[in-house]
Design a protein around this motif. Structure first.
Motif, short mmCIF file in Angstrom:
data_model
loop_
_atom_site.label_atom_id
_atom_site.label_comp_id
_atom_site.label_asym_id
_atom_site.label_seq_id
_atom_site.Cartn_x
_atom_site.Cartn_y
_atom_site.Cartn_z
N GLY A 105 -9.02 2.75 -11.79
CA GLY A 105 -9.45 2.91 -10.41
C GLY A 105 -9.88 1.57 -9.85
N VAL A 106 -9.94 1.48 -8.53
CA VAL A 106 -10.35 0.24 -7.90
C VAL A 106 -11.01 0.56 -6.56
CG1 VAL A 106 -8.16 -0.18 -6.72
CG2 VAL A 106 -9.62 -2.11 -7.28
N ARG B 292 -9.05 3.64 -4.78
CA ARG B 292 -7.82 4.05 -5.48
C ARG B 292 -8.19 4.60 -6.85
NH1 ARG B 292 -2.96 2.08 -2.76
NH2 ARG B 292 -3.76 1.51 -0.70
N ALA B 293 -7.56 5.70 -7.25
CA ALA B 293 -7.83 6.29 -8.57
C ALA B 293 -6.57 6.95 -9.09
CB ALA B 293 -8.96 7.31 -8.47
N LEU B 294 -6.39 6.92 -10.42
CA LEU B 294 -5.22 7.55 -11.03
C LEU B 294 -5.45 9.01 -11.39
CD1 LEU B 294 -3.58 4.88 -13.39
CD2 LEU B 294 -2.67 5.85 -11.28
N THR B 295 -6.68 9.48 -11.28
CA THR B 295 -6.97 10.88 -11.60
C THR B 295 -7.72 11.54 -10.46
OG1 THR B 295 -9.10 10.42 -12.66
CG2 THR B 295 -7.12 10.33 -14.06
N VAL C 113 1.01 2.75 -11.40
CA VAL C 113 0.66 1.72 -10.42
C VAL C 113 -0.40 2.30 -9.48
CG1 VAL C 113 2.90 0.58 -10.54
CG2 VAL C 113 2.54 2.42 -8.88
N LEU C 114 -1.13 1.41 -8.82
CA LEU C 114 -2.18 1.85 -7.91
C LEU C 114 -1.71 1.89 -6.46
CD1 LEU C 114 -5.43 0.32 -9.40
CD2 LEU C 114 -4.40 2.55 -9.77
#
Length: 385
Positions: free
Chosen positions: A232-233, A259-262, A328-329
């Motif tokens: 995440g960012v 931003r998060a992947l989950t 990717v984000l």
């Protein structure tokens, strides 16, 4: 098992012609009415009925298979970007300040080619196929979210979409299994303090000083609250505060992105950024106003759909064509489909001298040598997924 190519040179040439038409006449998100009319005209030619229940300019068509035991949805996005195109290609955008800088012209043309092929080979299509030509991928409100809310996935068993990628080698096809792309949410923050003279800071509640603490504290969410295995960012992209050397302003405005992947990571960061804004501002005697702007959820490629897609890619193109893709984000509103139904989002590589510029660049272009693989892949997904 497969290996027999279903796409001939005539269909490839036709698809490239369609792609160049879309490229020359781009339309921004939510404004793709001429594009939709063109797509509708072609589907009418093919005898594929369009479902009128879905909001314009989206186009949703339905192809009835010979058996109809399974329903597969295939999606293409239609919108362009607010960019002035650069270059001297013969099919350059005719609309000043608007260009297909992300490949959606290729996606639309490819799905139209699938429709054309099915209309010419109806006896080979056992599955029911839902063809989704979607508006507004690049901007809010999301076209995917709207279509899902309108019931586009009702009765659908699995959904697939493709994206031509300029950072993936030409001739390769692949994806990330599981978390594939990030959520994308934004926030606005206003810190209200008490302004005053720069030489008398003790008489003020300095919102600029408070903002520095807030910016630092947000990074602790990533390093100390987010599961280290969940990427995440949080990035700040804007800060407006005062315009003088010796005047401490009353307020500071901040804006940024999460931003998060989950799904869990996205929710955590939303909650913690709001909490920290309130608590840190209050601790300094200021007031923090936090406004969360919901964007798109993470793209999650379902393992069962990925397994099927991997087998199709390997049996259609060969084992060496499949290339596992790192998450990717970047964000994609295709996530809304995958939040509701099993499916996958597949990357088709096109990195080459012709496609050397990144997506959203004024000189971006599709290497049309990748288009045959895109058509072939989507047809095989329709037949065998």
């Amino acid at each position: 098992m497969y290996k027999t190519k279903l796409v001939d040179s005539d269909l490839i040439a036709w698809t490239i012609e369609q792609r160049r038409h879309f490229h020359m006449y781009p339309e921004l998100s939510g404004q793709e009415y001429e594009t939709a009319a063109y797509v509708k005209g072609k589907l009418d030619e093919f005898g594929i009925p369009i479902n009128p229940k879905f909001s314009a300019p989206n186009i949703v068509a339905y192809f009835k298979g010979t058996e109809g035991k399974k329903t597969i949805a295939l999606r293409a996005d239609m919108d362009a970007l607010p960019l002035y195109e650069e270059g001297d290609k013969p099919y350059i955008s005719t609309v000043p300040g608007v260009m297909h800088g992300c490949g959606h012209d290729g996606h639309t043309a490819t799905l139209l080619a699938v429709a054309k092929w099915m209309s010419m080979n109806p006896h080979l299509v056992k599955n029911n196929i839902v063809l989704i030509f979607q508006s507004s991928e690049e901007a809010s409100p999301s076209g995917a979210k709207q279509l899902v809310e309108e019931g586009v996935l009702d009765g659908v068993d699995v959904i697939y979409g493709i994206h031509y990628m300029s950072n993936m080698p030409l001739g390769k096809i692949g994806f990330a299994t599981g978390p594939a792309m990030a959520s994308s949410d934004d926030f606005d923050i206003v810190i209200e303090g008490k302004g005053g003279h720069g030489g008398s800071p003790h008489e003020t509640v300095d919102p600029i000083y408070i903002a520095t603490h807030l910016i630092q504290a947000f990074q602790s969410i990533i390093s100390r609250n987010l599961n280290p295995l969940h990427a995440g960012v949080i990035s700040f992209g804007g800060m407006q505060a005062g315009n003088s050397y010796n005047v401490i302003p009353d307020k500071v405005q901040l804006k940024g992105t999460i931003r998060a992947l989950t799904y869990e990571g996205a929710e955590l960061m939303h909650t913690k950024t709001a909490q920290l804004t309130k608590s840190i501002c209050e601790s300094f005697g200021a007031t923090g106003h936090y406004h969360f702007i919901e964007g798109t959820p993470p793209v999650y490629n379902h393992p069962e759909a990925c397994e099927v897609a991997t087998e199709i890619i390997q049996k259609t193109f060969g084992d060496d064509v499949f290339l596992p893709f790192d998450p990717v984000l970047g964000a994609e509103d295709y996530a809304y489909y995958l939040k509701e139904k099993v499916g996958a989002f597949i990357n088709v590589g096109m990195q080459s001298e012709k496609s050397q510029y990144p997506h959203h660049h004024p000189k971006f272009d599709i290497d049309e040598a990748a288009i045959p693989a895109g058509i072939e892949l989507m047809i095989h997904l329709a037949l065998y997924a």
